[in-house]
Design an enzyme around this catalytic site. Structure first.
Site, PDB file in Angstrom:
ATOM      1  N   TYR A  17     -29.897  13.349  16.487  1.00 35.89           N
ATOM      2  CA  TYR A  17     -31.155  13.750  15.839  1.00 35.89           C
ATOM      3  C   TYR A  17     -30.870  14.731  14.710  1.00 35.89           C
ATOM      4  O   TYR A  17     -30.029  15.612  14.869  1.00 35.89           O
ATOM      5  CB  TYR A  17     -32.090  14.419  16.846  1.00 35.89           C
ATOM      6  CG  TYR A  17     -33.197  13.491  17.316  1.00 35.89           C
ATOM      7  CD1 TYR A  17     -34.086  12.947  16.405  1.00 35.89           C
ATOM      8  CD2 TYR A  17     -33.327  13.166  18.664  1.00 35.89           C
ATOM      9  CE1 TYR A  17     -35.088  12.093  16.821  1.00 35.89           C
ATOM     10  CE2 TYR A  17     -34.334  12.308  19.093  1.00 35.89           C
ATOM     11  CZ  TYR A  17     -35.209  11.779  18.168  1.00 35.89           C
ATOM     12  OH  TYR A  17     -36.205  10.938  18.573  1.00 35.89           O
ATOM     13  N   GLU A  27     -33.674  16.074  12.368  1.00 33.79           N
ATOM     14  CA  GLU A  27     -34.908  16.379  11.630  1.00 33.79           C
ATOM     15  C   GLU A  27     -34.655  17.435  10.566  1.00 33.79           C
ATOM     16  O   GLU A  27     -33.986  18.441  10.846  1.00 33.79           O
ATOM     17  CB  GLU A  27     -35.995  16.925  12.574  1.00 33.79           C
ATOM     18  CG  GLU A  27     -36.907  15.863  13.104  1.00 33.79           C
ATOM     19  CD  GLU A  27     -36.576  15.530  14.536  1.00 33.79           C
ATOM     20  OE1 GLU A  27     -35.387  15.697  14.907  1.00 33.79           O
ATOM     21  OE2 GLU A  27     -37.489  15.123  15.265  1.00 33.79           O
ATOM     22  N   ASP A  34     -41.250  -0.104  -7.687  1.00 31.37           N
ATOM     23  CA  ASP A  34     -40.691  -0.559  -6.413  1.00 31.37           C
ATOM     24  C   ASP A  34     -39.680  -1.647  -6.765  1.00 31.37           C
ATOM     25  O   ASP A  34     -40.047  -2.791  -7.020  1.00 31.37           O
ATOM     26  CB  ASP A  34     -41.826  -1.109  -5.538  1.00 31.37           C
ATOM     27  CG  ASP A  34     -41.318  -1.693  -4.224  1.00 31.37           C
ATOM     28  OD1 ASP A  34     -40.090  -1.841  -4.055  1.00 31.37           O
ATOM     29  OD2 ASP A  34     -42.169  -2.012  -3.357  1.00 31.37           O
ATOM     30  N   THR A  53     -35.798  -0.908  -1.039  1.00 32.91           N
ATOM     31  CA  THR A  53     -35.136  -1.189   0.222  1.00 32.91           C
ATOM     32  C   THR A  53     -33.650  -1.345  -0.101  1.00 32.91           C
ATOM     33  O   THR A  53     -33.266  -1.526  -1.251  1.00 32.91           O
ATOM     34  CB  THR A  53     -35.668  -2.482   0.858  1.00 32.91           C
ATOM     35  OG1 THR A  53     -35.670  -3.510  -0.119  1.00 32.91           O
ATOM     36  CG2 THR A  53     -37.067  -2.297   1.412  1.00 32.91           C
ATOM     37  N   LYS A  88     -31.716  -5.947   0.402  1.00 30.85           N
ATOM     38  CA  LYS A  88     -31.955  -7.210  -0.315  1.00 30.85           C
ATOM     39  C   LYS A  88     -30.763  -7.477  -1.249  1.00 30.85           C
ATOM     40  O   LYS A  88     -29.661  -7.659  -0.739  1.00 30.85           O
ATOM     41  CB  LYS A  88     -33.302  -7.151  -1.036  1.00 30.85           C
ATOM     42  CG  LYS A  88     -34.480  -6.989  -0.039  1.00 30.85           C
ATOM     43  CD  LYS A  88     -35.823  -7.029  -0.709  1.00 30.85           C
ATOM     44  CE  LYS A  88     -36.955  -7.091   0.298  1.00 30.85           C
ATOM     45  NZ  LYS A  88     -37.512  -5.774   0.648  1.00 30.85           N
ATOM     46  N   ARG A 145     -30.862  -2.455   6.839  1.00 28.96           N
ATOM     47  CA  ARG A 145     -32.327  -2.434   6.744  1.00 28.96           C
ATOM     48  C   ARG A 145     -32.767  -0.988   6.610  1.00 28.96           C
ATOM     49  O   ARG A 145     -32.763  -0.237   7.591  1.00 28.96           O
ATOM     50  CB  ARG A 145     -32.967  -3.015   8.018  1.00 28.96           C
ATOM     51  CG  ARG A 145     -32.618  -4.430   8.356  1.00 28.96           C
ATOM     52  CD  ARG A 145     -33.285  -5.389   7.445  1.00 28.96           C
ATOM     53  NE  ARG A 145     -34.713  -5.264   7.449  1.00 28.96           N
ATOM     54  CZ  ARG A 145     -35.533  -6.292   7.549  1.00 28.96           C
ATOM     55  NH1 ARG A 145     -35.061  -7.513   7.715  1.00 28.96           N
ATOM     56  NH2 ARG A 145     -36.829  -6.123   7.487  1.00 28.96           N
TER      57      ARG A 145
HETATM   58  N1  DSN Z   1     -40.530  -9.163   3.252  1.00 30.58           N
HETATM   59  C1  DSN Z   1     -40.114  -8.795   1.932  1.00 30.58           C
HETATM   60  C2  DSN Z   1     -39.905  -9.990   1.074  1.00 30.58           C
HETATM   61  O1  DSN Z   1     -39.581 -11.029   1.625  1.00 30.58           O
HETATM   62  O2  DSN Z   1     -40.035  -9.931  -0.128  1.00 30.58           O
HETATM   63  C3  DSN Z   1     -41.052  -7.844   1.319  1.00 30.58           C
HETATM   64  O3  DSN Z   1     -41.285  -6.792   2.196  1.00 30.58           O
END
Ligand code: DSN
Length: 420
Positions: free
Chosen positions: A46, A48, A196, A222, A225, A231
């Site tokens: 942890y 925090e 984003d 994120t 990707k 993740r």
């Molecule tokens: N699930 C993602 C996507 O496939 O673009 C977006 O959050």
């Protein structure tokens, strides 16, 4: 204690991933080292708070880890720590985006975001998301003629609605986004520009897509990707200039406000194992090999769009400048859901997607979204992508059975194996 049932599920998923052609634009295969970092002992701790300001003892190593991730992330995107702050604690993309709203806006304020059905994201103000329940979305889309952004129309909408924040960066928009134009629109109405870049981060890191940092106030992404990490999600915030007042009317920079919104505003302890995976990801993404990878993702997406187009499929907006494309399957009278189900029978994994101005319902929309980050990680190039286009065409037009095509897909996957 070995759990045979769970072990067999992990084994089966490993086999499924290795034997399928993953064309889901938001997915990728992390390196074994990223998986190792995520499965490391950092999972046990942890922490925090933020580095050097923790609420628990035992965080000397965690502090070094988080500082390493932050400094690598800033370097990767060419940013200085004097100008930009980086928060690596968000659990995933949606909480990261929610933290931006929480930090910068009062409830009920207007946010100009792209409609989900046009390629936006739930967290860009959709009515079923907390971002649309607590704040007011001013929706925008693409032009009906070009299926691309129309910046004059965006300027008109912004001037009419006077949003407090404008969001750019999408989940199903294949073309280049003109970040400079978005800055001009935001400046014209005194709005924050929030980018984003979840889908684009790997391409930006690899110099294969324009960087938004010169123009944005806040950038979220994120990490799993095109960036090919675990993740998780991160938030970059411009440190200088902008100030904001909290409810006690104390003045903060927006970077400080965003840190407060992530913790303690929305989250408790950061997932240090994910942060370890992020640090590894930044290490990998800063290599010359990653630049070559990012460029190949775009070449492959263009090759896929061109090959499908030559086979007679309508590609939304006529092509792509990125890692993804939208195929209008309804132009051949096939619903997107039906198409995705048929393709899966041949081990080609995709997702159905709405297309701009879609007359079909979201549960069986007119399109398929295809992306090339995963097959590029496997090492595939334009030649193999040409075969993939032929397989897709054959399955959807039923010139071959899915079982026949599956054999070819399996052979291709075997030729380009995963690292695990
Ligand atoms: N699930 C993602 C996507 O496939 O673009 C977006 O959050």
């Amino acid at each position: 204690m070995k759990d045979d049932l769970l072990h067999s599920l992990i084994q089966r998923e490993t086999i499924r991933q290795s034997e399928t052609m993953d064309l889901i634009a938001s997915e990728n295969y992390t390196s074994p080292e990223v998986l190792q970092a995520v499965g490391s002992v950092f999972s046990n701790k942890y922490a925090e708070g933020y580095p050097r300001k923790r609420y628990y003892q035992g965080n000397a190593v965690a502090d070094e880890l988080e500082e390493l991730a932050i400094s690598r992330g800033l370097t990767l995107f060419g940013l200085s720590s004097e100008e930009w702050s980086l928060n690596v604690q968000p659990y995933s993309g949606s909480p990261a985006n929610l933290a931006v709203y929480l930090a910068l806006l009062a409830p009920g304020e207007k946010v100009m975001g792209m409609q989900l059905s046009m390629g936006g994201h739930l967290t860009h103000g959709h009515k079923v998301s907390a971002t649309g329940i607590i704040w007011n979305q001013v929706p925008y889309g693409v032009s009906k003629d070009t299926e691309m952004l129309d910046y004059n129309e965006l300027m008109e909408t912004a001037k009419r609605e006077m949003p407090k924040m404008i969001i750019a960066g999408y989940t199903a928009y294949p073309r280049v986004i003109d970040w400079k134009k978005f800055r001009e629109i935001a400046d014209a109405v005194g709005a924050y520009l929030f980018v984003d870049m979840s889908h684009l981060a790997g391409l930006v890191a690899g110099d294969s897509y324009p960087s938004p940092f010169q123009y944005a106030d806040v950038v979220t992404t994120t990490t799993h990707k095109t960036l090919r990490g675990p993740r998780s999600a991160i938030i970059f915030t411009r440190k200088q200039g902008l100030k904001i007042k909290d409810q006690g009317k104390k003045l903060f920079t927006i970077a400080e406000a965003i840190d407060k919104a992530v913790f303690p505003g929305l989250q408790g302890g950061p997932h240090l194992n994910q942060i370890a995976g992020i640090a590894q990801t930044f290490f990998e993404a800063s290599t010359p090999e990653f630049k070559i990878y990012a460029a190949q993702i775009v070449k492959n997406a263009r090759a896929l769009a061109e090959a499908l187009s030559e086979l007679g499929w309508r590609i939304v907006s006529g092509g792509t400048d990125s890692h993804l494309l939208l195929v209008d399957t309804m132009s051949k009278n096939i619903g997107g859901k039906d198409a995705a189900i048929e393709l899966e029978k041949a081990n080609i994994v995709t997702n159905m997607n709405t297309i701009p101005f879609d007359p079909q319902p979201p549960m069986n929309p007119s399109g398929l979204r295809l992306g090339t980050p995963s097959c590029t990680t496997r090492g595939m190039k334009e030649k193999e992508i040409g075969l993939v286009a032929e397989y897709i065409n054959a399955v959807l037009l039923k010139t071959r059975t899915p079982e026949e095509v599956q054999k070819d897909v399996l052979a291709l996957c075997k030729k380009f194996p995963l690292l695990y």
